[in-house]
Design an enzyme around this catalytic site. Structure first.
Site, mmCIF file in Angstrom:
data_model
loop_
_atom_site.group_PDB
_atom_site.id
_atom_site.type_symbol
_atom_site.label_atom_id
_atom_site.label_comp_id
_atom_site.label_asym_id
_atom_site.label_seq_id
_atom_site.Cartn_x
_atom_site.Cartn_y
_atom_site.Cartn_z
ATOM 1 N N LYS A 20 23.161 12.102 -23.840
ATOM 2 C CA LYS A 20 22.375 12.052 -25.071
ATOM 3 C C LYS A 20 23.336 11.942 -26.245
ATOM 4 O O LYS A 20 24.210 12.791 -26.424
ATOM 5 C CB LYS A 20 21.518 13.312 -25.196
ATOM 6 C CG LYS A 20 20.842 13.441 -26.548
ATOM 7 C CD LYS A 20 19.840 14.557 -26.575
ATOM 8 C CE LYS A 20 19.286 14.730 -27.985
ATOM 9 N NZ LYS A 20 18.286 15.775 -28.066
ATOM 10 N N LYS B 151 19.761 8.488 -23.399
ATOM 11 C CA LYS B 151 18.999 8.509 -24.648
ATOM 12 C C LYS B 151 19.917 8.298 -25.839
ATOM 13 O O LYS B 151 20.957 8.954 -25.891
ATOM 14 C CB LYS B 151 18.316 9.873 -24.756
ATOM 15 C CG LYS B 151 17.610 10.137 -26.046
ATOM 16 C CD LYS B 151 17.165 11.556 -26.101
ATOM 17 C CE LYS B 151 16.634 11.824 -27.484
ATOM 18 N NZ LYS B 151 16.340 13.193 -27.710
HETATM 19 C C1 PBG Z 1 15.543 17.982 -29.225
HETATM 20 C C2 PBG Z 1 15.185 16.554 -29.124
HETATM 21 C C3 PBG Z 1 15.351 15.519 -30.060
HETATM 22 C C4 PBG Z 1 14.784 14.378 -29.506
HETATM 23 C C5 PBG Z 1 14.303 14.726 -28.237
HETATM 24 N N1 PBG Z 1 14.579 16.073 -28.020
HETATM 25 C C6 PBG Z 1 15.917 15.551 -31.423
HETATM 26 C C7 PBG Z 1 17.357 15.680 -31.637
HETATM 27 O O1 PBG Z 1 18.152 15.821 -30.721
HETATM 28 O O2 PBG Z 1 17.698 15.685 -32.804
HETATM 29 C C8 PBG Z 1 14.694 13.030 -30.169
HETATM 30 C C9 PBG Z 1 13.590 12.148 -29.689
HETATM 31 C C10 PBG Z 1 13.260 11.023 -30.577
HETATM 32 O O3 PBG Z 1 13.965 10.681 -31.556
HETATM 33 O O4 PBG Z 1 12.240 10.409 -30.301
HETATM 34 N N2 PBG Z 1 16.893 18.250 -29.281
#
Ligand code: PBG
Length: 326
Positions: A195, A248
């Site tokens: 991520k 992601k």
């Molecule tokens: C929680 C999380 C996030 C997203 C999914 N889980 C936000 C982040 O990491 O800031 C982002 C999903 C999206 O942008 O659709 N940490």
């Protein structure tokens, strides 16, 4: 053999021929629909930067989930907006927190719908970071225990899969041990293994009201230039016992997705995140691209690169375009 014996255009001549030789075919069963749940009754609150996506109170969420199921989309992933935020993100792991209650309600009404719970503290902390702060920095090891607590709370409430998205080191093994100790050894972990610290999460942070008050997430999420590091992150999560993997965001990181696909046999997900959604929506609304075609093309590309399933805010639209029932 080459031209004129070989003519690649022969098999592109008609829609039926193209369908026959299509290497990648989308199906509503490929999608997971991300949903935001908030306090209140009968709430359906639009999110400005994500047209068509809303925050729902639990009762309204259950009704919306019926549509998801009717369209042949197999599951949802839930994100919570708590009543109150605090420094330790307490509502994230309290058995009466918004997510635990939402899971119980959805699973009661729709036992066959897969409910995935995102495991992270950022939606529940007053400072907006994904873990506990210590002198302004997210403390890795102090956060692990709370993440495991959240996973156990959601699994006890009946969710089908827990999905840690916090990017702390060692969270998968900590969550696995927590689940097993609670007798929840059957609950699978979908790890957000690679991520990135991405600007494409902007609209989500409006939706979940989870932007960090100070600083950013670069101290724990991955740096966008790095590919080999993603492979190490994935390898660690596999060793720690992740049942499924995720990359992601999706479209800007298809190289990572394809490489993880090539190296691992685990089920693999990609998350088409809020900013990817918002860009397509905005250009579609301006009339600058054909939204429907771009939606299906982007999802096809993500599947072609190696995703077994895709978390996407277009899940319902795409299912309808693919001939889903409702
Ligand atoms: C929680 C999380 C996030 C997203 C999914 N889980 C936000 C982040 O990491 O800031 C982002 C999903 C999206 O942008 O659709 N940490």
């Amino acid at each position: 053999m080459t031209f004129p014996l070989v003519r690649m255009r022969r098999l592109r001549k008609t829609e039926a021929l193209r369908r026959l030789v299509a290497e990648t075919v989308l199906d509503p069963g490929d999608f997971i629909y991300p949903m935001f749940v908030c306090p209140g009754q009968d709430v359906c609150q639009p999110i400005g930067s994500m047209p068509g996506v809303n925050r729902y109170s639990i009762d309204a969420l259950v009704e919306e989930c019926r549509k998801v199921a009717d369209l042949g989309v197999p599951g949802v992933i839930l994100f919570g907006i708590p009543e109150k935020k605090d420094a330790l993100g307490t509502e994230g792991y309290s058995p009466n927190g918004i997510i635990a209650r939402a899971v119980r309600a959805v699973k009661k009404a729709l036992p066959g719908l897969i409910v995935i719970c995102d495991v992270c503290l950022c939606e529940y902390t007053s400072h907006g970071h994904c873990g506990v702060l210590d002198k302004g920095r997210v403390h890795n090891d102090a956060t692990l225990e709370l993440l495991a607590k959240a996973a156990v709370t959601y699994a006890k409430a009946g969710c089908d899969i827990v999905a840690p998205s916090d990017m702390m080191d060692g969270r998968v093994i900590e969550i696995r041990e927590g689940l097993d100790e609670a007798g929840l050894e059957e609950t699978p972990i979908l790890s957000y293994a690679a991520k990135y610290a991405s600007a494409f999460y902007g609209p989500f942070r409006e939706a979940a009201d989870s932007a960090p008050q100070e600083g950013d997430r670069k101290g724990y999420q991955m740096d966008p230039p790095n590919f080999r590091e993603a492979m190490r992150e994935v390898a660690l999560d596999v060793e720690e016992g992740a049942d499924m993997l995720m990359v992601k965001p999706a479209l800007p990181y298809l190289d990572v997705l394809a490489a993880v696909r090539a190296e691992y046999d685990h089920p693999l997900a990609a998350y088409q995140v809020s900013g990817e959604f918002a860009m397509i929506k905005a250009a579609g609304q301006m009339g600058w691209v054909d939204e429907e075609r771009v939606v299906l093309e982007s999802l096809t590309a993500i599947k072609r690169a190696g995703a077994d399933f895709i978390l996407t805010y277009f899940a319902l639209d795409a299912a309808r375009l693919l001939g889903g029932r409702a």
